[in-house]
Scaffold this active site. Structure first.
Site, PDB file in Angstrom:
ATOM      1  N   GLU A 123       0.915  -1.323   0.075  1.00  0.00           N
ATOM      2  CA  GLU A 123       0.014  -0.048   0.006  1.00  0.00           C
ATOM      3  C   GLU A 123       0.771   1.238  -0.009  1.00  0.00           C
ATOM      4  OE1 GLU A 123      -3.253  -0.058   2.649  1.00  0.00           O
ATOM      5  OE2 GLU A 123      -3.067   2.301   3.073  1.00  0.00           O
ATOM      6  N   GLU A 128      -2.646  11.334   3.486  1.00  0.00           N
ATOM      7  CA  GLU A 128      -3.462  11.290   4.561  1.00  0.00           C
ATOM      8  C   GLU A 128      -3.499  12.292   5.292  1.00  0.00           C
ATOM      9  OE1 GLU A 128      -4.313   6.844   5.703  1.00  0.00           O
ATOM     10  OE2 GLU A 128      -2.068   6.975   5.645  1.00  0.00           O
TER      11      GLU A 128
END
Length: 241
Positions: A123, A128
């Site tokens: 990932e 974020e």
């Protein structure tokens, strides 16, 4: 020349969000609460994903998190099985939502996730942001070597990151992954070991955009007075050298 493209790069894919509806030749919707296979989307998130918490307007994609009655809804889209790539530079220009509980993200997963599962698929978290930590931008890699935990991560303080639009990008090569905000280097991941447990990044990945709420990373506290909140995406572009 498109903004952000150097003379050595070639634009190979883009989502400009200029139409009236999302192009389903490029994007999939992931719906519901993740159950039965991944309840809470693996992070104890309370929101339900729908096809109706987004709109295209004036060349922007708006993903909106809402609370109606006792239900929080939002939208999550991916390019799985529609656009996947290996190596290059990927960039999104976005405006962040704010408030305790929001968790917008621009990220990628390995295309073999259906076969090998997560985190062996790998990932790449290009952006974020969590509203409980204003002014902070997170970059992270999840791998089998770390059992999915974010030991390969960087948190950067950027004043007024919530104001206006900013570009978030990853420059991904066979040797390393560099993460940038507005063209400024934030973090580099370049491990010496190259096993699939440490470096699953030698295969195609697909793109994900979503606005999550709460959960393990967004935090247990959700300020319900903030809703609705909008994650606004100007474009997503992928370049190859």
């Amino acid at each position: 020349m498109l903004f952000g493209c150097t003379a050595q790069e070639r634009l190979v894919w883009s989502a400009e969000f200029d139409g009236e509806t999302l192009n389903k030749a490029n994007w999939n919707f992931e719906l519901g609460d993740g159950c039965p296979n991944l309840c809470g989307w693996g992070n104890n998130e309370p929101q339900l994903y729908t096809e109706t918490n987004h709109v295209l307007k004036d060349g922007f994609l708006y993903i909106t998190a809402k609370k109606e009655d006792s239900i929080i809804t939002s939208t999550r889209i991916t390019t799985k099985d529609k656009f996947e790539f290996q190596y290059g530079r990927v960039v999104a220009r976005v405006k962040l939502p704010t408030g305790t509980g929001v968790w917008p993200a621009f990220w990628m997963l390995g295309s073999n996730i259906s076969e090998v599962g997560w985190p062996l698929s790998g990932e790449i978290d290009i952006l974020e942001y969590v509203g409980r930590e204003p002014g902070m931008v997170f970059n992270a890699l999840h791998t089998q070597d770390s059992h999915g935990n974010t030991i390969n991560t960087k948190k950067t303080k950027i004043e007024d990151i919530e104001e206006g639009f900013h570009s978030y990008s990853a420059d991904w090569s066979p040797e390393k992954i560099d993460f940038f905000v507005d063209g400024k280097l934030m973090y580099t991941f370049a491990p010496k070991e190259r096993t699939k447990e440490v470096w699953p990044f030698d295969q195609p990945f697909y793109l994900i955009l979503n606005l999550a709420v709460g959960g393990n990373f967004g935090g247990p506290e959700i300020d319900e007075k903030i809703f609705p909140q909008e994650f606004i995406i100007d474009y997503v572009r992928v370049y190859e050298n």
